[in-house]
Design a protein around this motif. Structure first.
Motif, PDB file in Angstrom:
ATOM      1  N   THR A  92       0.835  -1.205   0.000  1.00 53.52           N
ATOM      2  CA  THR A  92       0.000   0.000   0.000  1.00 53.52           C
ATOM      3  C   THR A  92       0.872   1.258   0.000  1.00 53.52           C
ATOM      4  O   THR A  92       0.550   2.259  -0.645  1.00 53.52           O
ATOM      5  N   ARG A  93       2.004   1.191   0.692  1.00 43.76           N
ATOM      6  CA  ARG A  93       2.894   2.357   0.733  1.00 43.76           C
ATOM      7  C   ARG A  93       3.642   2.570  -0.571  1.00 43.76           C
ATOM      8  O   ARG A  93       4.388   3.539  -0.711  1.00 43.76           O
ATOM      9  N   GLY A  94       3.492   1.658  -1.513  1.00 46.34           N
ATOM     10  CA  GLY A  94       4.111   1.842  -2.831  1.00 46.34           C
ATOM     11  C   GLY A  94       5.414   1.088  -2.995  1.00 46.34           C
ATOM     12  O   GLY A  94       6.130   1.286  -3.974  1.00 46.34           O
ATOM     13  N   MET A  95       5.749   0.223  -2.036  1.00 42.10           N
ATOM     14  CA  MET A  95       7.007  -0.523  -2.168  1.00 42.10           C
ATOM     15  C   MET A  95       6.865  -1.647  -3.193  1.00 42.10           C
ATOM     16  O   MET A  95       5.823  -2.271  -3.306  1.00 42.10           O
ATOM     17  N   LYS A  96       7.969  -1.879  -3.929  1.00 45.07           N
ATOM     18  CA  LYS A  96       7.951  -2.891  -4.991  1.00 45.07           C
ATOM     19  C   LYS A  96       9.107  -3.885  -4.806  1.00 45.07           C
ATOM     20  O   LYS A  96       9.687  -3.949  -3.722  1.00 45.07           O
ATOM     21  N   GLU A  97       9.427  -4.615  -5.880  1.00 41.63           N
ATOM     22  CA  GLU A  97      10.407  -5.718  -5.790  1.00 41.63           C
ATOM     23  C   GLU A  97      11.736  -5.269  -5.182  1.00 41.63           C
ATOM     24  O   GLU A  97      12.325  -5.983  -4.367  1.00 41.63           O
ATOM     25  N   GLN A  98      12.225  -4.093  -5.597  1.00 43.66           N
ATOM     26  CA  GLN A  98      13.525  -3.611  -5.116  1.00 43.66           C
ATOM     27  C   GLN A  98      13.515  -3.440  -3.590  1.00 43.66           C
ATOM     28  O   GLN A  98      14.462  -3.819  -2.899  1.00 43.66           O
ATOM     29  N   GLU A  99      12.420  -2.873  -3.086  1.00 39.73           N
ATOM     30  CA  GLU A  99      12.321  -2.671  -1.629  1.00 39.73           C
ATOM     31  C   GLU A  99      12.181  -4.021  -0.904  1.00 39.73           C
ATOM     32  O   GLU A  99      12.647  -4.163   0.222  1.00 39.73           O
ATOM     33  N   MET A 100      11.529  -4.999  -1.563  1.00 42.18           N
ATOM     34  CA  MET A 100      11.392  -6.316  -0.926  1.00 42.18           C
ATOM     35  C   MET A 100      12.759  -6.969  -0.749  1.00 42.18           C
ATOM     36  O   MET A 100      13.030  -7.635   0.246  1.00 42.18           O
ATOM     37  N   GLN A 101      13.617  -6.759  -1.740  1.00 37.68           N
ATOM     38  CA  GLN A 101      14.987  -7.250  -1.643  1.00 37.68           C
ATOM     39  C   GLN A 101      15.651  -6.661  -0.390  1.00 37.68           C
ATOM     40  O   GLN A 101      16.257  -7.382   0.413  1.00 37.68           O
ATOM     41  N   MET A 102      15.500  -5.352  -0.219  1.00 37.77           N
ATOM     42  CA  MET A 102      16.109  -4.677   0.942  1.00 37.77           C
ATOM     43  C   MET A 102      15.484  -5.180   2.247  1.00 37.77           C
ATOM     44  O   MET A 102      16.197  -5.453   3.223  1.00 37.77           O
ATOM     45  N   ILE A 103      14.163  -5.312   2.273  1.00 41.34           N
ATOM     46  CA  ILE A 103      13.483  -5.763   3.500  1.00 41.34           C
ATOM     47  C   ILE A 103      13.902  -7.184   3.854  1.00 41.34           C
ATOM     48  O   ILE A 103      14.157  -7.504   5.011  1.00 41.34           O
ATOM     49  N   GLY A 104      14.021  -8.032   2.835  1.00 42.63           N
ATOM     50  CA  GLY A 104      14.466  -9.407   3.070  1.00 42.63           C
ATOM     51  C   GLY A 104      15.853  -9.426   3.697  1.00 42.63           C
ATOM     52  O   GLY A 104      16.122 -10.189   4.638  1.00 42.63           O
ATOM     53  N   ASP A 105      16.747  -8.562   3.195  1.00 40.72           N
ATOM     54  CA  ASP A 105      18.102  -8.489   3.757  1.00 40.72           C
ATOM     55  C   ASP A 105      18.063  -7.995   5.201  1.00 40.72           C
ATOM     56  O   ASP A 105      18.772  -8.518   6.066  1.00 40.72           O
ATOM     57  N   LEU A 106      17.232  -6.981   5.464  1.00 40.43           N
ATOM     58  CA  LEU A 106      17.137  -6.439   6.830  1.00 40.43           C
ATOM     59  C   LEU A 106      16.626  -7.509   7.796  1.00 40.43           C
ATOM     60  O   LEU A 106      17.152  -7.686   8.892  1.00 40.43           O
ATOM     61  N   ILE A 107      15.600  -8.258   7.352  1.00 42.10           N
ATOM     62  CA  ILE A 107      15.033  -9.308   8.218  1.00 42.10           C
ATOM     63  C   ILE A 107      16.086 -10.385   8.517  1.00 42.10           C
ATOM     64  O   ILE A 107      16.249 -10.805   9.663  1.00 42.10           O
ATOM     65  N   THR A 108      16.820 -10.811   7.484  1.00 37.99           N
ATOM     66  CA  THR A 108      17.785 -11.899   7.725  1.00 37.99           C
ATOM     67  C   THR A 108      18.923 -11.427   8.626  1.00 37.99           C
ATOM     68  O   THR A 108      19.384 -12.195   9.478  1.00 37.99           O
ATOM     69  N   ARG A 109      19.349 -10.172   8.476  1.00 36.12           N
ATOM     70  CA  ARG A 109      20.415  -9.687   9.380  1.00 36.12           C
ATOM     71  C   ARG A 109      19.974  -9.786  10.832  1.00 36.12           C
ATOM     72  O   ARG A 109      20.743 -10.185  11.704  1.00 36.12           O
ATOM     73  N   VAL A 110      18.714  -9.424  11.099  1.00 37.99           N
ATOM     74  CA  VAL A 110      18.209  -9.498  12.482  1.00 37.99           C
ATOM     75  C   VAL A 110      18.079 -10.958  12.931  1.00 37.99           C
ATOM     76  O   VAL A 110      18.488 -11.308  14.040  1.00 37.99           O
ATOM     77  N   ILE A 111      17.542 -11.804  12.062  1.00 37.33           N
ATOM     78  CA  ILE A 111      17.319 -13.196  12.470  1.00 37.33           C
ATOM     79  C   ILE A 111      18.655 -13.913  12.749  1.00 37.33           C
ATOM     80  O   ILE A 111      18.743 -14.737  13.653  1.00 37.33           O
ATOM     81  N   PHE A 112      19.702 -13.570  12.006  1.00 31.76           N
ATOM     82  CA  PHE A 112      20.993 -14.225  12.241  1.00 31.76           C
ATOM     83  C   PHE A 112      21.797 -13.559  13.361  1.00 31.76           C
ATOM     84  O   PHE A 112      22.774 -14.125  13.835  1.00 31.76           O
ATOM     85  N   HIS A 113      21.389 -12.346  13.791  1.00 30.97           N
ATOM     86  CA  HIS A 113      22.102 -11.665  14.889  1.00 30.97           C
ATOM     87  C   HIS A 113      21.112 -11.022  15.859  1.00 30.97           C
ATOM     88  O   HIS A 113      21.170  -9.815  16.095  1.00 30.97           O
ATOM     89  N   PRO A 114      20.198 -11.817  16.423  1.00 30.30           N
ATOM     90  CA  PRO A 114      19.105 -11.221  17.211  1.00 30.30           C
ATOM     91  C   PRO A 114      19.561 -10.534  18.502  1.00 30.30           C
ATOM     92  O   PRO A 114      18.831  -9.721  19.043  1.00 30.30           O
TER      93      PRO A 114
END
Ligand SMILES: *Cc1c(COP(=O)(O)O)cnc(C)c1O
Length: 413
Positions: A366-388
């Motif tokens: 809804t905020r207008g994010m597309k594939e490129q932002e999903m790539q970034m969000i996926g990276d942000l999520i994995t960084r947290v999950i591997f270093h909580p």
């Protein structure tokens, strides 16, 4: 909010702080969305002032002539959007829409219901023992096949023949794959049961033709209006004409008193928005975004329940990371990413702890994010999950989350 600031500065402060949280964070809870200003205006209007018990043309209070117009618009637009013969837009919530259908079709303390178990993707209101639905009916449940982690219609059919339920409920809160509503209806017909499809999560996808729609296929379709449909918090029911009276009576006077007419007006607004071609495009983007996000998580080495997604959500199984859903939810929350812990098939932990995380793309899309932002969000999520536990990682991710969110306003239109 000038009046609110004067009358109740404490609540005004809550709203300001929450607005700031919504603006700066990434909302990835699969059941949430962000409504338009037009929907907000209808919800915050003087339509909250009046009683309108009954239905358009048959009210138990005078002065409802304008409320009738609003409710008729909501019903007609819902019928048009889903190709339904009948719509009831009065249920206060998705749970109450389901309650109305149960009241309309089953006898308390007697009739049997077959539904999906909560731990494997179903909803509380589908017969969980802590819900009214589990207390009032004899509940039998199906789950997913534990190898494929997808629905096994053959097994559901066998269960239906063994249980002989009055009602078969399909639809889920945490199932990342497409549901075959026609298969459920065939099973129901083979045992003489009613079939109810609860499309609370996927209503927008069904309306857009991205997911097969149960409307006109099963006996009753229930939904919420605040998930992928992107409207006010509330519920609705659709069915064929032959069941219209029974459904309407079950909602009022069966279960509710006065309808929330400001919310019904806002439902009409969201349905008008959903009838625009851009809504289909929005829902297509939700699914594209979910597929990209899922791939990033898989590439990082995370396991997804059923191996991926066909819809707006995915479930991460954190077992291999030695992390609980609660720990991951908390760590991501510290970094400005809002998700919810969720049980997974073969769950071994309590629903408050869990082994999984549910992630959805409706709100960020809804905020207008597309594939490129999903790539970034996926990276942000994995960084947290591997270093909580790493405070440095969490604060670095938080900065990047704020930066990314800052580029995408809550109200793009
Ligand atoms: C969200 C949801 C509901 C209920 O919604 P409420 O409005 O919170 O009562 C019902 N069924 C399913 C499958 C859901 O995901």
């Amino acid at each position: 909010m000038s009046n609110l600031e004067k009358v109740d500065p404490e609540i005004a402060a809550v709203i300001r702080r929450e607005q700031d949280r919504q603006l700066r964070g990434l909302e990835l809870i699969a059941s949430e969305n962000l409504v338009s200003r037009a929907v907000l205006e209808a919800m915050g209007s003087i339509l909250t002032n009046k009683y309108a018990e009954g239905y358009p043309g048959k009210r138990y209070y005078g002065g409802c002539e304008f409320y009738d117009i609003a409710e008729n618009l909501a019903r007609d637009r819902m019928k048009q959007l889903f190709g339904a013969q009948h719509a009831n837009v009065q249920p206060h919530s998705g749970t109450q829409a389901n309650m109305a259908i149960y009241f309309a079709t089953m006898e308390c303390n007697k009739d049997r219901m077959l539904s999906m178990s909560l731990t494997q993707g179903g909803h509380l209101s589908h017969g969980s023992p802590v819900s009214f639905s589990g207390k009032m009916y004899q509940v039998h449940q199906y789950g997913v096949d534990l190898e494929s982690e997808t629905l096994d219609y053959g097994k559901v059919g066998e269960l239906a023949h063994a249980v002989k339920p009055k009602m078969i409920v399909c639809g889920a809160s945490a199932y990342p794959r497409e549901i075959d509503f026609r298969a459920f209806m065939e099973i129901a017909e083979s045992v003489g049961a009613y079939c109810m499809a609860d499309i609370a999560h996927i209503a927008g996808l069904c309306a857009s033709g991205i997911h097969n729609s149960p409307v006109g296929v099963v006996h009753f379709t229930t939904t919420t209006t605040h998930k992928t449909l992107r409207g006010p918090r509330g519920g609705a029911i659709m069915c064929n004409q032959e069941y219209a009276t029974m459904v309407d009576k079950a909602v009022f006077p069966g279960m509710q008193g006065g309808p929330l007419m400001n919310t019904i007006a806002a439902k009409a607004v969201c349905l008008k928005e959903a009838l625009r071609p851009s809504f289909k495009e929005y829902n297509r983007q939700i699914v594209k975004n979910a597929k990209v996000l899922a791939q990033v998580l898989l590439d990082a080495g995370l396991r997804l329940v059923s191996g991926g997604t066909d819809n707006h959500l995915m479930l991460i199984d954190l077992t291999r990371q030695g992390l609980t859903g609660l720990e991951a939810e908390t760590a991501l929350g510290k970094a400005g990413i809002t998700v919810n812990k969720n049980t997974i098939p073969r769950e071994t932990k309590s629903p408050f702890v869990t082994s999984g995380l549910r992630i959805g793309t409706p709100a960020v899309t809804t905020r207008g994010m597309k594939e490129q932002e999903m790539q970034m969000i996926g990276d942000l999520i994995t960084r947290v999950i591997f270093h909580p536990q790493d405070a440095g990682v969490l604060s670095a991710v938080h900065r990047e989350v704020s930066e990314l969110a800052g580029k995408f306003p809550i109200y793009p239109e």
